[in-house]
Scaffold this active site. Structure first.
Site, PDB file in Angstrom:
ATOM      1  NE  ARG A 106      -0.237   0.450   4.863  1.00 48.53           N
ATOM      2  CZ  ARG A 106      -0.805   0.617   6.151  1.00 48.53           C
ATOM      3  NH1 ARG A 106      -2.024   0.334   6.225  1.00 48.53           N
ATOM      4  NH2 ARG A 106       0.010   0.665   7.102  1.00 48.53           N
ATOM      5  CD  GLU A 145      -1.009   5.697   9.980  1.00 45.16           C
ATOM      6  OE1 GLU A 145      -0.622   4.901   9.341  1.00 45.16           O
ATOM      7  OE2 GLU A 145      -1.415   5.319  11.090  1.00 45.16           O
ATOM      8  CD  GLU A 301      -5.488   3.954  11.603  1.00 44.79           C
ATOM      9  OE1 GLU A 301      -4.657   3.076  12.031  1.00 44.79           O
ATOM     10  OE2 GLU A 301      -5.910   4.406  10.361  1.00 44.79           O
ATOM     11  CD  GLU A 349      -3.249  -3.467   8.159  1.00 42.49           C
ATOM     12  OE1 GLU A 349      -2.645  -2.870   8.742  1.00 42.49           O
ATOM     13  OE2 GLU A 349      -4.115  -3.113   7.497  1.00 42.49           O
ATOM     14  CE  LYS A 350      -3.045 -14.602   7.218  1.00 47.59           C
ATOM     15  NZ  LYS A 350      -2.106 -13.668   6.477  1.00 47.59           N
ATOM     16  CG  HIS A 352      -4.121  -4.584  13.280  1.00 46.60           C
ATOM     17  ND1 HIS A 352      -5.169  -4.185  14.171  1.00 46.60           N
ATOM     18  CD2 HIS A 352      -3.210  -3.700  13.634  1.00 46.60           C
ATOM     19  CE1 HIS A 352      -4.643  -3.087  14.639  1.00 46.60           C
ATOM     20  NE2 HIS A 352      -3.407  -2.763  14.297  1.00 46.60           N
TER      21      HIS A 352
HETATM   22  C1  GLA Z   1      -1.849   1.970  10.460  1.00 42.11           C
HETATM   23  C2  GLA Z   1      -3.013   2.079   9.030  1.00 42.11           C
HETATM   24  C3  GLA Z   1      -3.985   1.204   9.192  1.00 42.11           C
HETATM   25  C4  GLA Z   1      -3.600  -0.108   9.868  1.00 42.11           C
HETATM   26  C5  GLA Z   1      -2.906   0.277  11.127  1.00 42.11           C
HETATM   27  C6  GLA Z   1      -2.628  -0.953  11.751  1.00 42.11           C
HETATM   28  O1  GLA Z   1      -2.242   2.832  11.560  1.00 42.11           O
HETATM   29  O2  GLA Z   1      -3.495   3.349   9.081  1.00 42.11           O
HETATM   30  O3  GLA Z   1      -4.786   1.077   7.876  1.00 42.11           O
HETATM   31  O4  GLA Z   1      -2.909  -0.714   8.898  1.00 42.11           O
HETATM   32  O5  GLA Z   1      -1.761   1.006  11.004  1.00 42.11           O
HETATM   33  O6  GLA Z   1      -1.812  -0.827  12.836  1.00 42.11           O
END
Ligand code: GLA
Ligand code: GLA
Length: 668
Positions: A106, A145, A301, A349-350, A352
């Protein structure tokens, strides 16, 4: 929004449509009222160039609207789809050593690539046209971000854009040569075409070139944000626009950026394995509030439990998600969101955590998620209120970039140093803001200046004038060293503040990692700092300045080593104010005494009654008491008070359970 927002990133496109009604039902059960949708959905929003393919998103937004859940709708531009990369491979970013990054993740875009900017603005415009006025849409979320995965790009397109940026900054090439110290190492340019990003070089790249490239990279990302924001605002006027900042993060100058968002938002991921996770997150909260000038902000987040991206991902302790969420509210947050609503079953991210874990609703995390929703609903009256602060820590991204360049006397890390000065304030229940060196400081009683390596003339004058007018300052080593061109301010350090501090630093003698040097106290209250009333030795760490006194009074002296007998920590009266200087980093206990002294000089209340691990924060009419301990702790509230979370009258004596929280109606 009324009350405190609660929710998380919602990625329904990762799940069969049959799960959506369950999502909505469980969101309602948890008290969720705000979700972020579509952050990484570009390939599902636009499977090919042109029109949106958003039947699925229409249905999702309608379901959320029916349930009364607001949406922070993403422009969807954070991860370019493969068809765009195939058509425009030049949008892929390039690292300093010339490697082009692959699109299998990404944020794989060069912020200066015209094809990327055009495609992102196109998608943002289509999204805004279609969903402006949709009853669910509460806020717009541009990209994600910025600078997190790719803080800078070093490709040819970036090089061209960098040259344009430099032409605007310097006008004439000679001025660039002067600013960059062209006489050193044959670095003069005779044509703009010769100027490049600071790519990997045989030895240290030109430091001012590196500093300007950091400025440029922050500005290029900001230009990407602006392009999307403008098209969104044009089609959806009146709906606030945000982009989420990354916690304590260097790439983007948040002071400059915060001026361009309607709502400041941040992502906070303290490591639960770190016993000071709550200190990091508190700094993040205060920084976020401060860059926005004190406005309420959004915790966009966090993790309900573990993340997936550290080497070892420790889950949050029971109650820690709640305590850190309420900390965000205490420190000015008006919404508490997590990444992500439903823990993913596929993709990177599975592992997370999510609000709804793989295990389902019969789980600790889900019970805590439901519990926090109920807590936040009881705090509605806190929303919108301000966090008063009498103390400021100076922070400037330009100085941060310059401080952490290579070929310095020692490798200092700004957030680690700031944390040292922030810790005693945190432990004493002193609210603190972060402030840009050039802003009006007159509202603060005490200003701390940790390693403000680079300072402009305006910033230097501002600090001096603040003290002359009666303010108290506490300045650390390696502050006021260079100007905005990263050129040394000559004549003895810190040149702009020698008069203010009543001293001159002749030479630096940094300490090797782990090394300490014993410190001795002098008479009076200064002696307390050295002896500390017990047998413990005061020591200095990290750094030693060789200080000549020119009017300052030594509070601590080096007791051994090459600087034995010379001043290490000083105080000086300047105008109507007081200036403390730290030529070394004292051990925690000694630093605490010094910060306490500075607070007392400044008339700032410094509580010594708070048990370690218990946080006290005043917001508006409320006092938040938050335990970060995993055992019960006794507190004396000094009277009776109403706890908003339980509606109980509590005190004067109260036992706060493990990671327990009280939200009291403050008494004056
Ligand atoms: C970042 C991203 C999210 C996700 C989190 C995981 O903050 O913005 O999309 O990937 O990390 O901790
Ligand atoms: C080498 C180089 C010098 C200088 C010194 C610094 O010896 O030849 O130009 O850079 O290092 O220590």
């Amino acid at each position: 929004m009324r009350g405190i927002g609660y929710g998380g990133d919602y990625n329904p496109e990762q799940w069969p449509e049959s799960t959506w009604p369950e999502d909505i039902r469980l969101m309602t059960e948890a008290g969720v009222n705000l979700v972020t949708v579509g952050v990484f959905s570009w390939s599902r929003l636009q499977p090919a160039p042109g029109e949106l393919t958003v039947g699925w998103l229409d249905r999702v937004l309608d379901l959320l609207a029916e349930a009364g859940i607001g949406v922070d709708l993403a422009t969807g531009t954070a991860s370019p789809p493969h068809w765009l990369v195939a058509a425009h491979p030049e949008i892929l970013p390039v690292t300093a050593d010339g490697k082009r990054l692959a699109p299998s993740s990404r944020q794989h875009y060069c912020p200066s690539a015209p094809a990327f900017r055009a495609a992102a603005a196109d998608l943002a415009g289509r999204m805004a046209r279609r969903y402006a006025g949709h009853p669910a849409v509460t806020m717009w979320h541009v990209s994600n971000e910025y600078g997190c995965d790719v803080p800078a790009c070093y490709c040819e397109l970036s090089a061209e854009a960098f040259r344009d940026w430099l032409r605007t900054r310097y006008g004439e090439l000679d001025r660039l040569n002067e600013a960059w110290g062209g006489a050193v190492w044959s670095q003069d340019y005779t044509s703009w075409d010769q100027v490049e990003p600071p790519r990997t070089a045989p030895s240290f790249a030109n430091p001012t070139q590196q500093l300007d490239f950091a400025r440029f990279s922050s500005d290029e990302l900001l230009a990407c944000y602006r392009a999307e924001r403008e098209v969104v605002a044009a089609h959806s006027p009146g709906t606030p626009v945000t982009t989420n900042f990354l916690y304590l993060s260097r790439p983007v100058d948040q002071f400059r950026w915060a001026a361009e968002v309607d709502v400041v938002s941040v992502d906070s991921y303290p490591d639960p394995a770190n016993t000071e996770a709550h200190l990091f997150s508190a700094m993040t909260c205060d920084m976020t509030r401060s860059v926005g000038g004190g406005r309420p902000w959004v915790l966009m987040e966090q993790a309900t439990s573990a993340v997936n991206w550290r080497a070892v991902n420790v889950p949050k302790a029971p109650g820690q998600y709640r305590a850190l969420s309420l900390q965000a509210v205490a420190r000015g947050g008006d919404a508490v969101l997590s990444f992500q609503w439903r823990a993913a079953a596929t993709g990177a991210e599975k592992f997370h955590s999510g609000m709804l874990p793989h295990a389902g609703t019969d789980s600790r995390v889900w019970r805590e998620v439901v519990g926090l929703g109920a807590d936040l609903s009881r705090l509605a009256q806190v929303a919108g209120s301000r966090v008063p602060a009498e103390v400021a820590l100076l922070l400037d991204w330009e100085s941060w970039w310059a401080l952490e360049l290579d070929s310095h006397p020692s490798r200092l890390r700004l957030t680690e140093l700031i944390r040292e000065f922030y810790r005693p304030l945190f432990e004493a229940g002193v609210n603190a803001d972060f402030a840009h060196p050039e802003r009006d400081l007159s509202g603060y009683r005490l200003v701390l200046v940790p390693a403000l390596y680079l300072v402009s003339n305006a910033g230097a004058d501002n600090v001096r004038q603040y003290a002359a007018d009666g303010g108290t300052v506490l300045i650390s080593f390696f502050s006021g060293i260079v100007d905005p061109d990263d050129r040394i301010r000559l004549g003895g350090y810190p040149a702009p503040w020698r008069g203010l501090l009543g001293l001159r630093v002749e030479e630096f003698a940094p300490l090797t990692e782990g090394a300490v040097v014993r410190l001795d106290g002098e008479a009076g209250d200064a002696g307390d700092a050295g002896a500390n009333g017990d047998e413990r030795l005061a020591v200095g760490r990290v750094w030693q300045d060789a200080i000549d006194l020119h009017g300052a009074e030594p509070l601590l002296r080096y007791a051994e080593g090459r600087l034995a007998g010379q001043a290490a920590v000083t105080r000086h009266t300047y105008g109507r104010g007081e200036a403390f200087y730290l030529g070394t980093l004292p051990d925690r206990a000694t630093l605490r005494v010094l910060v306490e002294q500075a607070c007392r000089y400044a008339g700032v209340e410094f509580r010594t009654d708070l048990p370690a691990g218990v946080e006290a924060v005043r917001r508006g009419d409320h006092l938040f008491l938050i335990s970060h301990l995993d055992r019960p702790v006794e507190l004396d509230l000094g009277g009776k008070s109403l706890d908003l979370l339980t509606s109980d009258i509590v005190g004067p004596a109260v036992v706060l359970g493990p990671r327990g929280v009280l939200v009291l109606t403050a008494r004056d």
